[in-house]
Design a protein around this motif. Sequence first.
Motif, PDB file in Angstrom:
ATOM      1  N   ALA A 133      66.756  86.935 -57.006  1.00 56.98           N
ATOM      2  CA  ALA A 133      66.978  88.497 -57.189  1.00 56.98           C
ATOM      3  C   ALA A 133      66.578  88.710 -58.492  1.00 56.98           C
ATOM      4  O   ALA A 133      66.512  87.973 -59.531  1.00 56.98           O
ATOM      5  CB  ALA A 133      68.592  88.588 -57.015  1.00 56.98           C
ATOM      6  N   ASN A 134      66.154  89.996 -58.618  1.00 57.91           N
ATOM      7  CA  ASN A 134      65.665  90.527 -59.916  1.00 57.91           C
ATOM      8  C   ASN A 134      66.814  90.816 -60.816  1.00 57.91           C
ATOM      9  O   ASN A 134      67.913  91.255 -60.764  1.00 57.91           O
ATOM     10  CB  ASN A 134      64.787  91.934 -59.542  1.00 57.91           C
ATOM     11  N   ILE A 135      66.515  90.351 -62.140  1.00 56.59           N
ATOM     12  CA  ILE A 135      67.490  90.521 -62.988  1.00 56.59           C
ATOM     13  C   ILE A 135      67.441  91.939 -63.866  1.00 56.59           C
ATOM     14  O   ILE A 135      66.264  92.522 -64.101  1.00 56.59           O
ATOM     15  CB  ILE A 135      67.413  89.449 -64.177  1.00 56.59           C
ATOM     16  N   MET A 136      68.646  92.500 -63.695  1.00 55.14           N
ATOM     17  CA  MET A 136      68.666  94.053 -64.225  1.00 55.14           C
ATOM     18  C   MET A 136      69.656  93.763 -65.465  1.00 55.14           C
ATOM     19  O   MET A 136      70.545  93.208 -65.528  1.00 55.14           O
ATOM     20  CB  MET A 136      69.312  94.662 -62.765  1.00 55.14           C
ATOM     21  N   GLU A 137      69.214  94.934 -66.337  1.00 53.09           N
ATOM     22  CA  GLU A 137      69.889  95.193 -67.707  1.00 53.09           C
ATOM     23  C   GLU A 137      70.553  96.460 -67.293  1.00 53.09           C
ATOM     24  O   GLU A 137      70.089  97.468 -67.403  1.00 53.09           O
ATOM     25  CB  GLU A 137      69.150  94.815 -68.630  1.00 53.09           C
ATOM     26  N   ARG A 151      77.441  94.284 -78.302  1.00 53.54           N
ATOM     27  CA  ARG A 151      76.811  94.672 -79.759  1.00 53.54           C
ATOM     28  C   ARG A 151      77.126  95.901 -80.275  1.00 53.54           C
ATOM     29  O   ARG A 151      76.598  97.074 -79.474  1.00 53.54           O
ATOM     30  CB  ARG A 151      75.317  94.339 -79.664  1.00 53.54           C
ATOM     31  N   ASP A 152      77.734  96.141 -81.307  1.00 46.62           N
ATOM     32  CA  ASP A 152      77.716  97.583 -81.824  1.00 46.62           C
ATOM     33  C   ASP A 152      78.468  98.616 -81.054  1.00 46.62           C
ATOM     34  O   ASP A 152      77.583  99.755 -80.818  1.00 46.62           O
ATOM     35  CB  ASP A 152      76.395  98.016 -82.355  1.00 46.62           C
ATOM     36  N   GLY A 153      79.452  98.466 -80.362  1.00 44.38           N
ATOM     37  CA  GLY A 153      79.956  99.325 -79.428  1.00 44.38           C
ATOM     38  C   GLY A 153      79.332  99.541 -78.118  1.00 44.38           C
ATOM     39  O   GLY A 153      79.798 100.607 -77.324  1.00 44.38           O
ATOM     40  N   ALA A 154      78.340  98.710 -77.765  1.00 45.61           N
ATOM     41  CA  ALA A 154      77.685  98.839 -76.477  1.00 45.61           C
ATOM     42  C   ALA A 154      77.818  97.226 -75.895  1.00 45.61           C
ATOM     43  O   ALA A 154      77.752  96.404 -76.815  1.00 45.61           O
ATOM     44  CB  ALA A 154      76.193  99.190 -76.516  1.00 45.61           C
ATOM     45  N   LEU A 155      77.881  97.514 -74.619  1.00 43.88           N
ATOM     46  CA  LEU A 155      78.108  96.159 -73.847  1.00 43.88           C
ATOM     47  C   LEU A 155      76.849  96.060 -72.896  1.00 43.88           C
ATOM     48  O   LEU A 155      76.649  96.825 -71.924  1.00 43.88           O
ATOM     49  CB  LEU A 155      79.450  96.143 -72.852  1.00 43.88           C
ATOM     50  N   LYS A 156      76.042  94.897 -73.274  1.00 44.85           N
ATOM     51  CA  LYS A 156      74.814  94.753 -72.139  1.00 44.85           C
ATOM     52  C   LYS A 156      75.328  93.807 -71.257  1.00 44.85           C
ATOM     53  O   LYS A 156      75.813  92.881 -71.362  1.00 44.85           O
ATOM     54  CB  LYS A 156      73.804  94.009 -73.029  1.00 44.85           C
ATOM     55  N   ILE A 157      74.878  94.199 -69.879  1.00 48.48           N
ATOM     56  CA  ILE A 157      75.276  93.419 -68.774  1.00 48.48           C
ATOM     57  C   ILE A 157      73.955  93.063 -68.030  1.00 48.48           C
ATOM     58  O   ILE A 157      73.022  93.822 -67.638  1.00 48.48           O
ATOM     59  CB  ILE A 157      76.055  94.420 -67.774  1.00 48.48           C
ATOM     60  N   LEU A 158      73.705  91.691 -67.768  1.00 51.02           N
ATOM     61  CA  LEU A 158      72.451  91.070 -67.355  1.00 51.02           C
ATOM     62  C   LEU A 158      73.024  90.495 -65.818  1.00 51.02           C
ATOM     63  O   LEU A 158      73.996  89.755 -65.770  1.00 51.02           O
ATOM     64  CB  LEU A 158      72.095  90.239 -68.007  1.00 51.02           C
ATOM     65  N   GLY A 159      72.335  90.970 -64.784  1.00 49.61           N
ATOM     66  CA  GLY A 159      72.573  90.139 -63.580  1.00 49.61           C
ATOM     67  C   GLY A 159      71.606  90.851 -62.488  1.00 49.61           C
ATOM     68  O   GLY A 159      71.104  91.791 -62.719  1.00 49.61           O
ATOM     69  N   ALA A 160      72.112  90.396 -61.410  1.00 48.65           N
ATOM     70  CA  ALA A 160      71.396  90.995 -59.983  1.00 48.65           C
ATOM     71  C   ALA A 160      71.770  92.398 -59.750  1.00 48.65           C
ATOM     72  O   ALA A 160      73.171  92.718 -60.423  1.00 48.65           O
ATOM     73  CB  ALA A 160      71.857  90.222 -58.601  1.00 48.65           C
ATOM     74  N   GLU A 161      70.960  93.129 -59.211  1.00 45.43           N
ATOM     75  CA  GLU A 161      71.357  94.758 -59.036  1.00 45.43           C
ATOM     76  C   GLU A 161      72.832  95.062 -58.814  1.00 45.43           C
ATOM     77  O   GLU A 161      73.483  95.815 -59.577  1.00 45.43           O
ATOM     78  CB  GLU A 161      70.463  95.340 -58.356  1.00 45.43           C
ATOM     79  N   GLN A 162      73.298  94.726 -57.723  1.00 46.61           N
ATOM     80  CA  GLN A 162      74.580  95.054 -57.090  1.00 46.61           C
ATOM     81  C   GLN A 162      75.674  94.264 -58.083  1.00 46.61           C
ATOM     82  O   GLN A 162      76.787  94.873 -58.446  1.00 46.61           O
ATOM     83  CB  GLN A 162      74.766  94.281 -55.741  1.00 46.61           C
ATOM     84  N   SER A 163      75.435  93.160 -58.541  1.00 44.07           N
ATOM     85  CA  SER A 163      76.443  92.542 -59.465  1.00 44.07           C
ATOM     86  C   SER A 163      76.700  93.217 -60.840  1.00 44.07           C
ATOM     87  O   SER A 163      77.573  93.553 -61.446  1.00 44.07           O
ATOM     88  CB  SER A 163      76.110  91.100 -59.745  1.00 44.07           C
ATOM     89  N   ALA A 164      75.503  93.456 -61.397  1.00 40.92           N
ATOM     90  CA  ALA A 164      75.430  94.275 -62.705  1.00 40.92           C
ATOM     91  C   ALA A 164      76.125  95.628 -62.554  1.00 40.92           C
ATOM     92  O   ALA A 164      76.880  96.007 -63.526  1.00 40.92           O
ATOM     93  CB  ALA A 164      74.029  94.507 -63.022  1.00 40.92           C
ATOM     94  N   SER A 165      75.906  96.384 -61.468  1.00 41.89           N
ATOM     95  CA  SER A 165      76.417  97.549 -61.023  1.00 41.89           C
ATOM     96  C   SER A 165      77.809  97.536 -60.917  1.00 41.89           C
ATOM     97  O   SER A 165      78.746  98.294 -61.458  1.00 41.89           O
ATOM     98  CB  SER A 165      75.892  98.171 -59.836  1.00 41.89           C
TER      99      SER A 165
END
Length: 337
Positions: free
Chosen positions: A2-6, A41-55
């Motif tokens: 699966a494509n990794i989404m950020e 980081r700095d009040g923002a949360l970066k989420i990395l994962g497959a499209e459905q899981s990241a969403s």
Amino acid sequence: MANIMELHADVPASLEGNVFGQFDEHLKIIERTLNVTMISRDGALKILGAEQSASQAKKLIEELVTLAKRGNTITRQNVNYALSLAMEQQSQVLTEIDKDFICNTIQGRPIKPKTLGQKEYVDQIRKKMIVFGVGPAGTGKTYLAMAMAVTAFRNEEVSRIILTRPAIEAGEKLGFLPGDLQSKVDPYLRPLYDALYQIMGADSFAKNMERGLIEVAPLAYMRGRTLDNAFIILDEAQNTTPAQMKMFLTRIGFGSKVIITGDASQKDLPRDAVSGLDVALKVLKKIEDIGFCQLTSKDVVRHPLVQQIVQAYDAYEKKQKPAAAPRRTGRRSKENT
């Protein structure tokens, strides 16, 4: 693969400790369950994962932030329940449930339903004259009923609160207890006192008890009475006999509301006795003005370990049921011939 989404979610710095949990415990639970990676980081949360899981992870974090902004303390139970709802494609349900405010405890902590089952239970109490709340330990059956009773009492919807439960030992013989009649029954009624102290405060509870506006008594004391304009809670109803349950239900007068709570898996009746709760659930199921709410292990809001214990016992008891019934072959044994 699966494509990794950020994706990115905004989490105010002042809420990070509450939303993320101690040592980022909540983030780790979400990462493990949804198979995503989260970096703050700095009040923002970066989420990395497959499209459905990241969403799903982004929606879940946003929901926890909303709850935190409303003054809630985020717990593992909140996170686990939000995850289970996310898996069922029911995102944002938790924030909707959280809008249902019942009352505050004496310390100012808001009492609200925390799960879909609890929300349904509270709604049924508002709509129906009689409600059966059945489910395992820790699902808030008695506590939420108490909160609803105190709210109705404060709003002058009822003139008194009556709390009762059958006086049966939980698998142990207490013997002859010292003191007067009240002292003898107090150990059975202690859980009801504890809940009322939390919600009303000891002083308010004592004053209303003295004036006869709050009554805490064993079920046997209900015989021969008619209970008008009262909010009545029968707790531990699985330990009633069918005759006791019928007696209790026929005491109800005009302007009263009745909540009957019980856990069918925790009966303390003699082995061959039939539970009045079991009989009532069968006999009354078609009466429209009676509500029935079946809470499950998903609605447990105590320590997360309690939910696991309930589920483990449920699984064990399901395995035991087929073995409990002896097989009949239709032939007499050689010893009896």
